[in-house]
Scaffold this active site. Structure first.
Site, PDB file in Angstrom:
ATOM      1  N   GLY A  12       0.822  -1.215   0.000  1.00 54.59           N
ATOM      2  CA  GLY A  12       0.000   0.000   0.000  1.00 54.59           C
ATOM      3  C   GLY A  12       0.854   1.262   0.000  1.00 54.59           C
ATOM      4  N   LEU A  83      -0.131  -2.064   8.953  1.00 57.32           N
ATOM      5  CA  LEU A  83      -0.731  -1.048   8.075  1.00 57.32           C
ATOM      6  C   LEU A  83      -1.784  -1.674   7.174  1.00 57.32           C
ATOM      7  CD1 LEU A  83       2.624   0.662   6.979  1.00 57.32           C
ATOM      8  CD2 LEU A  83       1.267   1.119   8.999  1.00 57.32           C
ATOM      9  N   THR A 130      -6.571   5.982  13.015  1.00 60.36           N
ATOM     10  CA  THR A 130      -7.023   6.991  12.061  1.00 60.36           C
ATOM     11  C   THR A 130      -7.891   8.077  12.685  1.00 60.36           C
ATOM     12  OG1 THR A 130      -8.534   7.290  10.187  1.00 60.36           O
ATOM     13  CG2 THR A 130      -8.846   5.320  11.483  1.00 60.36           C
ATOM     14  N   GLU A 132     -10.433   9.048  11.403  1.00 58.59           N
ATOM     15  CA  GLU A 132     -11.836   8.648  11.178  1.00 58.59           C
ATOM     16  C   GLU A 132     -12.490   8.185  12.479  1.00 58.59           C
ATOM     17  OE1 GLU A 132     -14.128   8.440   8.355  1.00 58.59           O
ATOM     18  OE2 GLU A 132     -12.757  10.052   7.888  1.00 58.59           O
ATOM     19  N   TYR A 154     -15.761   1.494   8.686  1.00 62.69           N
ATOM     20  CA  TYR A 154     -14.295   1.603   8.716  1.00 62.69           C
ATOM     21  C   TYR A 154     -13.834   2.178  10.063  1.00 62.69           C
ATOM     22  CZ  TYR A 154      -9.629   3.526   7.815  1.00 62.69           C
ATOM     23  OH  TYR A 154      -8.294   3.847   7.917  1.00 62.69           O
ATOM     24  N   LYS A 158     -11.762   0.307  13.120  1.00 64.65           N
ATOM     25  CA  LYS A 158     -10.466   0.841  13.560  1.00 64.65           C
ATOM     26  C   LYS A 158     -10.470   1.154  15.057  1.00 64.65           C
ATOM     27  CE  LYS A 158      -7.606   1.134   9.978  1.00 64.65           C
ATOM     28  NZ  LYS A 158      -6.202   0.689   9.973  1.00 64.65           N
TER      29      LYS A 158
HETATM   30  P1  NAP Z   1      -3.630   1.403   1.351  1.00 60.11           P
HETATM   31  O1  NAP Z   1      -2.792   2.078   0.321  1.00 60.11           O
HETATM   32  O2  NAP Z   1      -5.049   1.078   1.038  1.00 60.11           O
HETATM   33  O3  NAP Z   1      -2.881   0.038   1.739  1.00 60.11           O
HETATM   34  C1  NAP Z   1      -3.506  -0.971   2.473  1.00 60.11           C
HETATM   35  C2  NAP Z   1      -2.610  -2.185   2.512  1.00 60.11           C
HETATM   36  O4  NAP Z   1      -3.259  -3.230   3.267  1.00 60.11           O
HETATM   37  C3  NAP Z   1      -2.314  -2.796   1.127  1.00 60.11           C
HETATM   38  O5  NAP Z   1      -0.981  -3.252   1.111  1.00 60.11           O
HETATM   39  C4  NAP Z   1      -3.262  -3.989   1.076  1.00 60.11           C
HETATM   40  O6  NAP Z   1      -2.852  -5.030   0.217  1.00 60.11           O
HETATM   41  C5  NAP Z   1      -3.175  -4.447   2.534  1.00 60.11           C
HETATM   42  N1  NAP Z   1      -4.248  -5.330   2.926  1.00 60.11           N
HETATM   43  C6  NAP Z   1      -5.587  -5.159   2.772  1.00 60.11           C
HETATM   44  N2  NAP Z   1      -6.245  -6.221   3.261  1.00 60.11           N
HETATM   45  C7  NAP Z   1      -5.326  -7.080   3.736  1.00 60.11           C
HETATM   46  C8  NAP Z   1      -5.379  -8.352   4.343  1.00 60.11           C
HETATM   47  N3  NAP Z   1      -6.534  -8.968   4.560  1.00 60.11           N
HETATM   48  N4  NAP Z   1      -4.229  -8.941   4.720  1.00 60.11           N
HETATM   49  C9  NAP Z   1      -3.028  -8.345   4.480  1.00 60.11           C
HETATM   50  N5  NAP Z   1      -2.909  -7.146   3.893  1.00 60.11           N
HETATM   51  C10 NAP Z   1      -4.045  -6.526   3.518  1.00 60.11           C
HETATM   52  O7  NAP Z   1      -3.643   2.219   2.703  1.00 60.11           O
HETATM   53  P2  NAP Z   1      -2.635   3.378   3.210  1.00 60.11           P
HETATM   54  O8  NAP Z   1      -3.165   4.681   2.784  1.00 60.11           O
HETATM   55  O9  NAP Z   1      -1.243   2.989   2.896  1.00 60.11           O
HETATM   56  O10 NAP Z   1      -2.857   3.297   4.780  1.00 60.11           O
HETATM   57  C11 NAP Z   1      -2.093   2.413   5.590  1.00 60.11           C
HETATM   58  C12 NAP Z   1      -2.830   2.135   6.885  1.00 60.11           C
HETATM   59  O11 NAP Z   1      -3.049   3.355   7.578  1.00 60.11           O
HETATM   60  C13 NAP Z   1      -4.217   1.524   6.713  1.00 60.11           C
HETATM   61  O12 NAP Z   1      -4.435   0.675   7.811  1.00 60.11           O
HETATM   62  C14 NAP Z   1      -5.157   2.706   6.792  1.00 60.11           C
HETATM   63  O13 NAP Z   1      -6.429   2.295   7.241  1.00 60.11           O
HETATM   64  C15 NAP Z   1      -4.444   3.570   7.814  1.00 60.11           C
HETATM   65  N6  NAP Z   1      -4.631   5.016   7.704  1.00 60.11           N
HETATM   66  C16 NAP Z   1      -4.439   5.640   6.507  1.00 60.11           C
HETATM   67  C17 NAP Z   1      -4.563   7.024   6.436  1.00 60.11           C
HETATM   68  C18 NAP Z   1      -4.328   7.766   5.152  1.00 60.11           C
HETATM   69  O14 NAP Z   1      -4.737   8.931   5.071  1.00 60.11           O
HETATM   70  N7  NAP Z   1      -3.659   7.181   4.164  1.00 60.11           N
HETATM   71  C19 NAP Z   1      -4.859   7.751   7.608  1.00 60.11           C
HETATM   72  C20 NAP Z   1      -5.022   7.066   8.799  1.00 60.11           C
HETATM   73  C21 NAP Z   1      -4.878   5.700   8.846  1.00 60.11           C
HETATM   74  P3  NAP Z   1      -3.251  -5.021  -1.357  1.00 60.11           P
HETATM   75  O15 NAP Z   1      -2.248  -4.128  -2.020  1.00 60.11           O
HETATM   76  O16 NAP Z   1      -3.121  -6.442  -1.729  1.00 60.11           O
HETATM   77  O17 NAP Z   1      -4.654  -4.507  -1.453  1.00 60.11           O
HETATM   78  O1  F7E Z   2     -12.393  11.257   1.236  1.00 57.77           O
HETATM   79  C1  F7E Z   2     -14.989  13.541   0.067  1.00 57.77           C
HETATM   80  C2  F7E Z   2     -15.408  12.424   0.989  1.00 57.77           C
HETATM   81  O2  F7E Z   2     -11.936   8.937   0.467  1.00 57.77           O
HETATM   82  C3  F7E Z   2     -12.098  12.537   1.763  1.00 57.77           C
HETATM   83  C4  F7E Z   2      -8.546   7.035   4.170  1.00 57.77           C
HETATM   84  O3  F7E Z   2      -7.165   6.996   3.926  1.00 57.77           O
HETATM   85  O4  F7E Z   2      -8.365   9.125   5.339  1.00 57.77           O
HETATM   86  C5  F7E Z   2      -8.993   8.493   4.247  1.00 57.77           C
HETATM   87  O5  F7E Z   2     -10.397   8.508   4.399  1.00 57.77           O
HETATM   88  C6  F7E Z   2     -13.322  13.422   1.688  1.00 57.77           C
HETATM   89  C7  F7E Z   2     -14.599  12.779   2.230  1.00 57.77           C
HETATM   90  O6  F7E Z   2     -10.642   9.950   2.413  1.00 57.77           O
HETATM   91  C8  F7E Z   2     -15.222  12.326  -3.332  1.00 57.77           C
HETATM   92  O7  F7E Z   2     -16.819  12.434   1.185  1.00 57.77           O
HETATM   93  C9  F7E Z   2     -15.806  14.093  -2.244  1.00 57.77           C
HETATM   94  O8  F7E Z   2     -15.292  13.708   2.993  1.00 57.77           O
HETATM   95  O9  F7E Z   2     -10.161  10.711   0.166  1.00 57.77           O
HETATM   96  P1  F7E Z   2     -11.262  10.168   0.976  1.00 57.77           P
HETATM   97  P2  F7E Z   2     -11.302   9.694   3.854  1.00 57.77           P
HETATM   98  O10 F7E Z   2     -12.681   9.186   3.754  1.00 57.77           O
HETATM   99  O11 F7E Z   2     -11.079  10.943   4.631  1.00 57.77           O
HETATM  100  C10 F7E Z   2      -8.632   8.544   6.620  1.00 57.77           C
HETATM  101  C11 F7E Z   2      -7.869   9.316   7.672  1.00 57.77           C
HETATM  102  C12 F7E Z   2      -8.396   7.085   6.648  1.00 57.77           C
HETATM  103  O12 F7E Z   2      -8.043   6.528   7.676  1.00 57.77           O
HETATM  104  C13 F7E Z   2      -8.840   6.304   5.465  1.00 57.77           C
HETATM  105  O13 F7E Z   2      -8.181   5.035   5.409  1.00 57.77           O
HETATM  106  O14 F7E Z   2     -13.599  13.697   0.321  1.00 57.77           O
HETATM  107  N1  F7E Z   2     -15.178  13.268  -1.355  1.00 57.77           N
HETATM  108  N2  F7E Z   2     -15.859  13.524  -3.448  1.00 57.77           N
HETATM  109  C14 F7E Z   2     -14.799  12.169  -2.010  1.00 57.77           C
HETATM  110  N3  F7E Z   2     -14.120  11.075  -1.603  1.00 57.77           N
HETATM  111  C15 F7E Z   2     -13.844  10.114  -2.532  1.00 57.77           C
HETATM  112  N4  F7E Z   2     -13.123   9.026  -2.153  1.00 57.77           N
HETATM  113  N5  F7E Z   2     -14.265  10.235  -3.839  1.00 57.77           N
HETATM  114  C16 F7E Z   2     -14.957  11.323  -4.291  1.00 57.77           C
HETATM  115  O15 F7E Z   2     -15.325  11.388  -5.461  1.00 57.77           O
END
Ligand code: NAP
Ligand code: F7E
Length: 342
Positions: A12, A83, A130, A132, A154, A158
């Site tokens: 990821g 992650l 997160t 969230e 979600y 979490k």
């Molecule tokens: P991401 O790009 O969606 O990556 C998720 C990873 O988890 C991918 O490698 C995916 O594998 C793997 N995965 C999913 N299901 C699995 C399973 N059953 N067993 C093993 N691996 C699995 O997410 P990210 O943005 O890097 O975020 C990393 C972590 O931080 C996540 O837990 C997310 O919820 C959390 N988080 C993200 C954000 C953000 O803004 N990015 C903020 C707060 C928390 P595949 O490639 O095979 O799908």
């Molecule tokens: O949406 C709005 C949507 O899907 C952000 C994940 O990494 O961060 C992420 O979750 C905002 C929301 O991220 C579209 O309604 C408008 O209000 O990019 P997002 P998220 O939902 O904030 C948190 C911290 C995590 O932990 C999660 O794993 O944007 N929005 N229009 C849209 N969102 C999407 N996806 N697509 C649209 O077309």
């Protein structure tokens, strides 16, 4: 002796940056990839090609306790970064049970494997929490002491992972910590998250290969940082003497619409806005509609506003982000524009 790290979620966005980061710090990195019908290692292929001696790939799945046990007991890691997640909030409303199995029970599977390991008091565990979990926010800005109120399957899943991490820390004296990370993005961000959907969409519009970008709620506000900065914070939490939980955020919040405006500015793309709410539309200089909203992308319950307070991380971890909002947008836009142009 080299430290050994095990990364669940290495394919990821964050996992791939963390692998880059740890390899620079001379770790041995073990990464888990899932079986999939098409290739899913694009974000780590550059590592695999260069690091045959200190980067190891294993098939695994966090929902399979047999595999989790087997991997943890054979790799014997010093640090485990969890992650792995079904990380899409909107999708979690469609597959809530699956989301709970991965995001909630997956974390428990790892903690159980650590608990039953001979090295249990030496293994450090990081849980990817997160913002969230704050959902319908109870306080502004949100810190480690703000009460949680998740608004999606979600976020709820979490929250289980967050509390089970604290419970195993207190009950079994494990080094287990939660990062409560606010949104973080990058050129490696998944293409269905809003920032990447916007950078790709606007670059394509600029290059004349897409006519319109259709989005959902343009007025939600997020505290957006860069994933490179946030994986450093994950590592810093694991270098502490005592396991603690930390908020990681920039302390600035922007609407989705502001993100579009900043991208358009950097692409030199003029957008004229008309209408309000779901009727908001963006027109180009010739009066052609290039941005509109559809109900399809609205969520059954939305998180309207997030703004993090990362004071604790700044003072205890000495962490601060290198990327501000416009630098983040620049990195994403430059990357997508160059890729799409070629
Ligand atoms: P991401 O790009 O969606 O990556 C998720 C990873 O988890 C991918 O490698 C995916 O594998 C793997 N995965 C999913 N299901 C699995 C399973 N059953 N067993 C093993 N691996 C699995 O997410 P990210 O943005 O890097 O975020 C990393 C972590 O931080 C996540 O837990 C997310 O919820 C959390 N988080 C993200 C954000 C953000 O803004 N990015 C903020 C707060 C928390 P595949 O490639 O095979 O799908
Ligand atoms: O949406 C709005 C949507 O899907 C952000 C994940 O990494 O961060 C992420 O979750 C905002 C929301 O991220 C579209 O309604 C408008 O209000 O990019 P997002 P998220 O939902 O904030 C948190 C911290 C995590 O932990 C999660 O794993 O944007 N929005 N229009 C849209 N969102 C999407 N996806 N697509 C649209 O077309």
């Amino acid at each position: 002796m080299k430290k050994i790290a095990l990364i669940y979620g290495a394919t990821g966005q964050d996992g791939s940056y963390l692998a880059d980061f740890l390899l620079k710090k001379k770790y041995h990195v073990h990464a888990i990839k899932r079986k999939s019908s098409s290739l899913n290692t694009e974000r780590i292929d550059h590592i695999y090609e260069k690091n045959t001696k200190n980067f190891f790939l294993h098939y695994g799945d966090i929902t399979d306790p047999i595999s989790v046990n087997e991997i943890i007991h054979s790799v014997n890691p010093d640090e485990i970064y969890n992650l792995a997640a079904q990380s899409h909030v909107a999708v979690s409303f469609k597959i809530p049970n699956y989301t709970a199995q991965v995001n909630a029970l997956g974390a428990l599977n790892i903690l159980e494997a650590i608990k039953s390991s001979k090295k249990r008091n030496k293994i450090k565990y990081y849980q990817a929490g997160t913002s969230e979990m704050y959902g319908k926010v109870q306080e502004n800005p949100q810190s480690e002491n703000t009460p949680f109120y998740p608004r999606s399957p979600y976020g709820v899943a979490k929250l289980f992972a967050h509390w089970i991490t604290i419970n195993y820390r207190e009950a079994y004296d494990l080094f287990a910590c939660n990062g409560i990370l606010f949104n973080h993005e990058s050129p490696r961000r998944g293409e269905t998250f809003v920032t990447r959907k916007i950078t790709i969409g606007l670059c394509k519009i600029k290059l004349g290969i897409q006519k319109k970008l259709i989005l959902g709620n343009l007025y939600a506000k997020r505290d957006w940082g860069h994933a490179k900065d946030y994986v450093e914070a994950q590592w810093l939490m694991m270098q502490q003497k005592k396991p603690e939980d930390f908020v990681i955020a920039t302390g600035h919040t922007h609407t989705v619409k502001s993100f579009i405006i900043e991208c358009a500015k950097q692409l030199n793309l003029k957008i004229i806005w008309k209408g309000k709410g779901i009727k908001t539309k963006g027109y180009d200089k010739n009066g052609k509609c290039i941005i509109e909203c559809s109900k399809k992308y609205f969520r059954p319950s939305e998180v309207d506003f997030l703004l993090g307070n990362a004071k604790k991380a700044r003072s205890k971890l000495k962490w601060k982000p290198n990327f501000n909002f416009s630098k983040l947008v620049k990195d994403m836009i430059t990357n997508d524009y160059e890729k799409l142009k070629s």
